[in-house]
Scaffold this motif. Structure first.
Motif, PDB file in Angstrom:
ATOM      1  N   LEU A   1      29.640  80.317  35.152  1.00  0.00           N
ATOM      2  CA  LEU A   1      29.142  79.118  35.829  1.00  0.00           C
ATOM      3  C   LEU A   1      30.167  77.992  35.860  1.00  0.00           C
ATOM      4  O   LEU A   1      29.791  76.828  36.032  1.00  0.00           O
ATOM      5  N   HIS A   2      31.427  78.328  35.702  1.00  0.00           N
ATOM      6  CA  HIS A   2      32.468  77.293  35.704  1.00  0.00           C
ATOM      7  C   HIS A   2      32.419  76.449  36.980  1.00  0.00           C
ATOM      8  O   HIS A   2      32.613  75.230  36.943  1.00  0.00           O
TER       9      HIS A   2
ATOM     10  N   ASP B   1      25.107  79.932  41.372  1.00  0.00           N
ATOM     11  CA  ASP B   1      24.771  80.537  42.655  1.00  0.00           C
ATOM     12  C   ASP B   1      24.441  81.998  42.378  1.00  0.00           C
ATOM     13  O   ASP B   1      25.313  82.866  42.477  1.00  0.00           O
ATOM     14  N   PRO B   2      23.200  82.307  41.991  1.00  0.00           N
ATOM     15  CA  PRO B   2      22.842  83.661  41.582  1.00  0.00           C
ATOM     16  C   PRO B   2      23.138  84.718  42.639  1.00  0.00           C
ATOM     17  O   PRO B   2      23.332  85.893  42.311  1.00  0.00           O
ATOM     18  N   ASP B   3      23.163  84.329  43.919  1.00  0.00           N
ATOM     19  CA  ASP B   3      23.425  85.308  44.973  1.00  0.00           C
ATOM     20  C   ASP B   3      24.912  85.646  45.093  1.00  0.00           C
ATOM     21  O   ASP B   3      25.265  86.659  45.700  1.00  0.00           O
ATOM     22  N   ARG B   4      25.765  84.795  44.503  1.00  0.00           N
ATOM     23  CA  ARG B   4      27.204  85.031  44.598  1.00  0.00           C
ATOM     24  C   ARG B   4      27.804  85.552  43.295  1.00  0.00           C
ATOM     25  O   ARG B   4      28.713  86.373  43.311  1.00  0.00           O
ATOM     26  N   LEU B   5      27.283  85.095  42.168  1.00  0.00           N
ATOM     27  CA  LEU B   5      27.855  85.446  40.885  1.00  0.00           C
ATOM     28  C   LEU B   5      27.559  86.890  40.500  1.00  0.00           C
ATOM     29  O   LEU B   5      26.530  87.442  40.893  1.00  0.00           O
ATOM     30  N   PRO B   6      28.438  87.500  39.694  1.00  0.00           N
ATOM     31  CA  PRO B   6      28.089  88.794  39.104  1.00  0.00           C
ATOM     32  C   PRO B   6      26.834  88.655  38.247  1.00  0.00           C
ATOM     33  O   PRO B   6      26.580  87.596  37.654  1.00  0.00           O
ATOM     34  N   GLY B   7      26.041  89.709  38.186  1.00  0.00           N
ATOM     35  CA  GLY B   7      24.887  89.687  37.298  1.00  0.00           C
ATOM     36  C   GLY B   7      25.326  89.748  35.845  1.00  0.00           C
ATOM     37  O   GLY B   7      26.397  90.268  35.521  1.00  0.00           O
TER      38      GLY B   7
ATOM     39  N   THR C   1      16.055  86.102  37.747  1.00  0.00           N
ATOM     40  CA  THR C   1      16.855  84.888  37.645  1.00  0.00           C
ATOM     41  C   THR C   1      16.233  83.993  36.580  1.00  0.00           C
ATOM     42  O   THR C   1      15.008  83.941  36.435  1.00  0.00           O
ATOM     43  N   VAL C   2      17.081  83.301  35.831  1.00  0.00           N
ATOM     44  CA  VAL C   2      16.607  82.474  34.729  1.00  0.00           C
ATOM     45  C   VAL C   2      17.133  81.057  34.882  1.00  0.00           C
ATOM     46  O   VAL C   2      18.188  80.817  35.474  1.00  0.00           O
TER      47      VAL C   2
ATOM     48  N   ALA D   1      19.390  79.539  37.721  1.00  0.00           N
ATOM     49  CA  ALA D   1      20.823  79.300  37.583  1.00  0.00           C
ATOM     50  C   ALA D   1      21.626  80.600  37.473  1.00  0.00           C
ATOM     51  O   ALA D   1      22.813  80.614  37.817  1.00  0.00           O
ATOM     52  N   LEU D   2      21.006  81.688  37.012  1.00  0.00           N
ATOM     53  CA  LEU D   2      21.769  82.891  36.700  1.00  0.00           C
ATOM     54  C   LEU D   2      20.913  84.134  36.920  1.00  0.00           C
ATOM     55  O   LEU D   2      19.717  84.156  36.619  1.00  0.00           O
TER      56      LEU D   2
END
Length: 322
Positions: free
Chosen positions: A76-77, A81-87, A127-128, A317-318
């Motif tokens: 999250l640096h 963006d849960p749709d873009r970040l690795p799970g 997502t959390v 957020a994730l």
């Protein structure tokens, strides 16, 4: 699926042989690259590189809550963006593993790996929400950079306990539940502001609450564990809402006996209550101020002294594989 496994070699409850078994099991389902952390903050750096890469679909944190926190802050640096970040996936390897257990994972790393493999086969994820703590504008801590936390943060008494435990760990002691209990007692004996706290809670549009001795911010429930006993300081805290806060305005011997008993008997339906207890649910933004520098912790990691911290509860957020 391409996965990056972040391994903390100092994880309390996993041996090198166990880690090898887990790596082979995960490699049977995904294209896996394993990286072993070499210094404090390394897992954060790895998470940041993973977030910037188009070649990583999932990051697996094998370690305790500190390792998970570092990976999350790396991912999250640049913001959520849960749709873009690795799970994110978690295999517990620490002494308490609050985040993993709050997600419903077994505390045993082998069993948790089995649960992760099942989740990968079925595509199960959620997502959390997370908490974000940063320096308060206009305060002497204004320049402190923001940092994410997964399950808890605290200013005051509980952070002092964690600081004491970390001092013992630096001298080679293992992080055990009896060690925590002893440090709680020593922190209580040495606490100079047991009857008149230094902390003020400020919320937009609300009257300030003064003289708190203890302030625990919760992003989920249970907040922590004593052995296998879950502790519900804020029973309604959830990964689907904003932040909760539990505070106490007195830590006299009678108050500690009363609220300590209530915490041990707490449940998802009932937490601590009484005239010295503060409870707030589903907060999006608030600030904790102190009249003097106090210990501060996030996800069980002591971060030094603070006089003012501003918190934000960030929903969705994730993305977590679970």
């Amino acid at each position: 699926m391409r996965a990056l496994l972040v391994v903390n070699p100092a994880a309390t409850t996993t041996s090198a042989r166990t880690r090898d078994v887990l790596i082979h099991a995960l490699a049977s389902e995904v294209k896996l690259e394993a990286v072993t952390t070499e210094y404090r903050g390394h897992a954060r750096d790895i998470g940041r590189l993973a977030a910037a890469s188009s070649d990583v679909d999932m990051v697996v944190a094998l370690g305790g809550d500190g390792t998970v926190n570092e990976v999350v802050n790396g991912l999250l640096h640049d913001g959520p963006d849960p749709d873009r970040l690795p799970g994110l996936a978690v295999v517990p390897g620490g002494s308490t593993n609050v985040f993993a257990r709050a997600l419903g994972l077994p505390n045993d790393p082998v069993e948790a790996t089995g649960a992760l493999l099942d989740a990968l086969r079925t595509g199960s994820q959620r997502t959390v929400s997370l908490g974000l703590a940063s320096g308060t504008p206009g305060s002497e801590d204004e320049a402190v950079p923001g940092r994410w936390f997964t399950f808890t943060a605290g200013l005051g008494f509980d952070a002092g306990v964690i600081g004491r435990v970390e001092q013992h760990r630096e001298r080679g002691r293992r992080s055990t539940h009896p060690l925590y209990v002893r440090q709680v007692l020593r922190q209580f004996v040495g606490e100079p502001h047991r009857r008149h706290g230094l902390i003020t809670l400020e919320q937009p549009g609300q009257e300030p609450v003064d003289d708190l001795v203890l302030s625990v911010v919760c992003n989920t429930a249970p907040w922590t564990y004593l052995g296998n006993r879950p502790i519900y300081a804020s029973p309604r805290a959830s990964f689907d809402t904003g932040l909760d806060i539990f505070g106490l305005s007195r830590l006299s011997t009678m108050a500690v006996a009363r609220y300590g008993t209530q915490l041990l008997a707490s449940s998802p339906e009932r937490g601590p209550r009484g005239r010295h207890a503060l409870s707030r649910h589903d907060l999006t933004e608030f600030t904790l101020h102190s009249k003097a520098p106090l210990p501060f912790q996030m996800d069980g990691d002591h971060l030094g002294l603070r006089t003012s911290v501003t918190f934000a509860g960030v929903r969705r957020a994730l993305r977590v594989i679970v």
